[in-house]
Motif scaffolding. Structure first.
Motif, short mmCIF file in Angstrom:
data_model
loop_
_atom_site.label_atom_id
_atom_site.label_comp_id
_atom_site.label_asym_id
_atom_site.label_seq_id
_atom_site.Cartn_x
_atom_site.Cartn_y
_atom_site.Cartn_z
N ARG A 1 0.82 -1.21 0.00
CA ARG A 1 0.00 0.00 0.00
C ARG A 1 0.86 1.27 0.00
N GLN A 2 2.07 1.17 0.57
CA GLN A 2 2.98 2.33 0.58
C GLN A 2 3.15 2.92 -0.81
N ALA A 3 2.97 2.08 -1.83
CA ALA A 3 3.13 2.58 -3.20
C ALA A 3 2.23 3.77 -3.49
N LEU A 4 1.07 3.81 -2.82
CA LEU A 4 0.15 4.93 -3.03
C LEU A 4 0.76 6.24 -2.53
N ASN A 5 1.82 6.12 -1.74
CA ASN A 5 2.53 7.32 -1.29
C ASN A 5 3.50 7.84 -2.34
N LEU A 6 3.49 7.24 -3.52
CA LEU A 6 4.30 7.78 -4.62
C LEU A 6 4.11 9.30 -4.65
N ALA A 7 5.21 10.02 -4.67
CA ALA A 7 5.21 11.49 -4.76
C ALA A 7 4.96 12.18 -3.42
N HIS A 8 4.46 11.43 -2.43
CA HIS A 8 3.97 12.06 -1.21
C HIS A 8 5.05 12.49 -0.23
#
Lengths: 356, 356
Positions: free
Chosen positions: B232-239
Motif C-alpha cells: 500500500r505504501q506505493a500509493l505514497n508515490l510522490a507524497h
C-alpha cells in the motif's frame, strides 16, 4: 520462570500474556524490545525505576489527567524522538497510563506496537488485556478510544508488593466481578477459601488469583473482541452503576470500589426484576462484604437526577435505551433495560443494607 | 441509476462504493441512513444543502483546522445528541472533513458507523476510500489517525459541478499519480486522449475517470489494507516530496499540486538513482505539463534544511531511514532510500525544467 497464554483477537491479532515471577525476569523481558521504544510512566510508576530509560514520558498521576492533553504529550514525545511505525510504546503503570499509552500507540502514525506492564491489580485483571484504549471526555468515562490490543502484556505479582492498600483493595472489586461472570466456581471458591492469603498478598495466592481472573476475562474477549455481539458487554457487569457513581463523585471514588458497589446494585436490581435469585444476590453481597467493600453506600436523594443523567451518558446506552448487565446465574449474564424506579430504589435506598 | 463496487479489507470489513449519477439519487441514498445520524460539513460543503439536517456540525474549512479541536467538536456534538455506538457519522465534504469525520467515528465509543460523501475530486479519488483517518500534528501532516474504513462511500460527479477550478485541478494531480501506479495503461491513455472533456468536466468523462482511478487505488488497498506489507505504501508515490513541500509552505500549496510536483521529483530521483527510465520520467513530466501542473517549482536553497527536516518527519520514515516510492515501470513501484544529495538537487535545482 514465566508462564504465558495467548489471546486470539479480531483480524488475526493476538496478545501474549506473560506471568513473570520477579522484577529481574520482568526487566530481562523488557530489555528485549530494543531501542526504538517510548516508555510511558506516571509520577507513581516512575518510582519503580532507579534510573529512567531514554525516550520516556512521565504523566501526572490520576483519572483527572486521563484526557487528550496527556495523549498529546505521549505523541509529542514520540515525534521528538523520531519514532516511526515500527517502534514500540511501553505503558508502565495503572489503568490510566495503560489506557492512554494504548490510545497513543493506536493513533501515532496510525499504529505502533504496544506493550503493557500493568503495575496495579486493577490494571492487571482488567485494563491491560482486551484492547480497549480510552480517555475520558466531558465527564463521560472512556468515551473516546479505540480497540487496539497490546502485542504483549507483562504481569508480575512482584509489582504489587508496594501498591498502596486502597489501590489493591480497589482491584479486588474487579476480581470479584469476574468470579460471578465465570460459569465454573473456581475463582469464586478460591476467593472464599483464600481470603487471608489474598489480603496479605501472598505471592502464590496472588499469581493463582491473577491467572483465574484473567482466564475469565479472556474468554469473553475472545468470543467478541470488538464488543459487537453482545457477549463482551457482560464484562460491563456493575459498570453502568459504577461509571455513574464515579461521574457524580467527580472520579474521587476508586474504580474497583465503585464496581463492587455497582455489582451489589446490579444484583439487587436483577432480583427486583425477577432475573437474579435471592440466593445469588446474597452470595454476591456476602463476598463483597468479606472483602470489606462498602455496599451500603447510598446516593443522596437530591442527586438522583445527576445520577440518572450520568447513566444516560454511559456507553452501553444503545439507541437511546440503557441496558444493564444482570445475572441469571453465575456466568450467565443478560442485557436488560430496567425500570427507572427500580434503579432509583437501588441507588438511593440501598435495599439489603445491613443497618438499613 | 447507480453502479457500485465492494472493497474487501482487513478483519472481514468491507467498503461499498456507490457511483450516483445525480444529486437526487445521492439524497435518496442518504435518507436511508435513518435518524440516529451525525452530519459533518465544513463551511463550504454546507452550501450544497438548502436546509441543514438536525444533528450537524459545521467545521471551519481548510487544512489549518485539521486538528484535535475540530475532532473534539464532532465528538461533543455526538455526545450532546446522545448518539450511541449504533449511530452513523456522515462526513460530507473534502478530504479534511472526511479524514476528521472518520477519526471521530473511529474514536467515539470506540467506533460508530461511517459514511463518506466526498465533494471534491481529490477526496473522491483519494481520501474517501482506504480507511485512513487523520489529523495533522505539530506540522506533521496526518501524523495522528486510525485505520477505519467507511461502510459506504457515495460518489457523485454531480458534486463536482460547482467545485472551484483550483480544487478540481488539485484533484487531477492524484488521478495522474494513479495512472502511473496502474500496470495497465487504461487510465493513462484516457487522460492523454480525453484532456478536453476532462478539463471541461464532461460528466461521462468524469465518471469514467473516477471509476478508473478508484480501481487503481482499490487494488493496492485490498492487497495491504493496513499498510503492513510494503504494498500500500506505493500509493505514497510522490507524497514524501509533497508532504515536505506542504509542510514548509505552511499548507498553502494545494495537496494535489504538491503531489504533481512530487511525482515529477520522484521521477527525476528515480532516474538519477538508476531505477526509472528516461522515457518514463519524460512521460510523467509530459502528462503533468499537459494538465498544466507547475513542475518547475524550486525550493529556495536557504530552505533546504527545513525541507530535509520535514522529510524526516514523514510517516514513511522507518527506523530512522527515509524510503521513497520510485517507479521501475508503470505500475511497478519500489521503496528505496535516496542519497540526500540526489534529493537536494531534485528539489532545489528542479532538473529537467523547461526554462532551466
Amino acid at each position: 520462570m514465566a508462564s504465558s497464554f495467548t489471546l486470539s483477537l479480531a483480524g488475526g491479532k493476538t496478545t501474549d500474556v506473560f506471568f513473570l515471577d520477579s522484577i529481574k525476569a520482568l526487566s530481562d523481558k523488557l530489555s528485549g524490545y530494543g531501542r526504538r521504544v517510548l516508555w510511558v510512566f506516571d509520577s507513581n510508576s516512575r518510582n519503580l525505576f532507579t534510573s529512567l530509560p531514554a525516550n520516556c514520558v512521565i504523566l501526572p498521576s490520576g483519572e483527572h489527567f486521563k484526557n487528550w492533553s496527556s495523549v498529546e504529550r505521549i505523541i509529542s514525545a514520540a515525534l521528538d524522538a523520531h519514532l516511526a511505525r515500527d517502534s514500540v510504546f511501553i505503558g508502565f503503570g495503572g489503568g490510566v497510563v495503560c489506557d492512554m499509552t494504548a490510545l497513543a500507540a493506536s493513533l501515532y502514525m496510525r499504529g505502533c506496537s504496544l506493550v503493557l506492564v500493568p503495575t496495579s491489580l486493577l490494571c492487571m485483571v482488567d485494563a491491560s488485556i482486551g484492547g480497549k484504549s480510552a480517555i475520558d471526555f466531558k465527564g463521560a468515562k472512556n468515551l473516546v478510544g479505540t480497540f487496539y490490543p497490546a502485542k504483549d502484556v507483562l504481569i508480575s505479582a512482584a509489582c504489587l508488593r508496594t501498591l498502596p492498600e486502597a489501590e489493591y483493595h480497589s482491584g479486588l472489586g474487579e476480581v470479584i466481578k469476574h468470579a460471578f461472570l465465570s460459569s465454573d466456581d473456581e475463582l469464586y471458591s478460591f476467593l472464599c477459601s483464600s481470603h487471608d492469603s489474598i489480603v496479605s498478598r501472598d505471592r502464590e495466592a496472588l499469581t493463582r488469583m491473577l491467572e483465574l481472573s484473567l482466564k475469565v476475562k479472556a474468554e469473553y474477549i475472545q468470543r467478541d473482541p470488538e464488543e459487537r455481539k453482545g457477549i463482551r458487554q457482560a464484562l460491563n457487569l456493575a459498570h453502568t452503576f459504577a461509571h455513574a457513581l464515579e461521574s457524580i463523585d467527580n472520579f474521587n471514588v476508586k474504580h474497583g470500589v465503585a464496581v463492587a458497589w455497582g455489582l451489589s446494585r446490579a444484583a439487587w436490581c436483577g432480583y427486583a426484576a425477577g432475573v437474579t435469585s435471592a440466593e445469588l444476590r446474597d452470595r454476591i453481597d456476602a463476598l463483597l462484604r468479606l472483602y470489606d467493600f462498602d455496599i451500603d453506600r447510598r446516593i443522596e436523594r437530591g442527586r438522583w437526577l445527576d445520577f440518572q443523567a450520568a447513566v444516560a451518558k454511559d456507553k452501553k446506552n444503545l439507541s437511546g435505551t440503557v441496558r444493564f448487565v444482570l445475572l441469571e446465574d453465575m456466568g450467565v449474564p443478560v442485557l436488560r433495560e430496567l425500570d427507572s424506579e427500580i434503579v432509583k430504589i437501588a441507588v438511593i435506598s440501598a435495599p439489603g443494607r445491613k443497618n438499613g
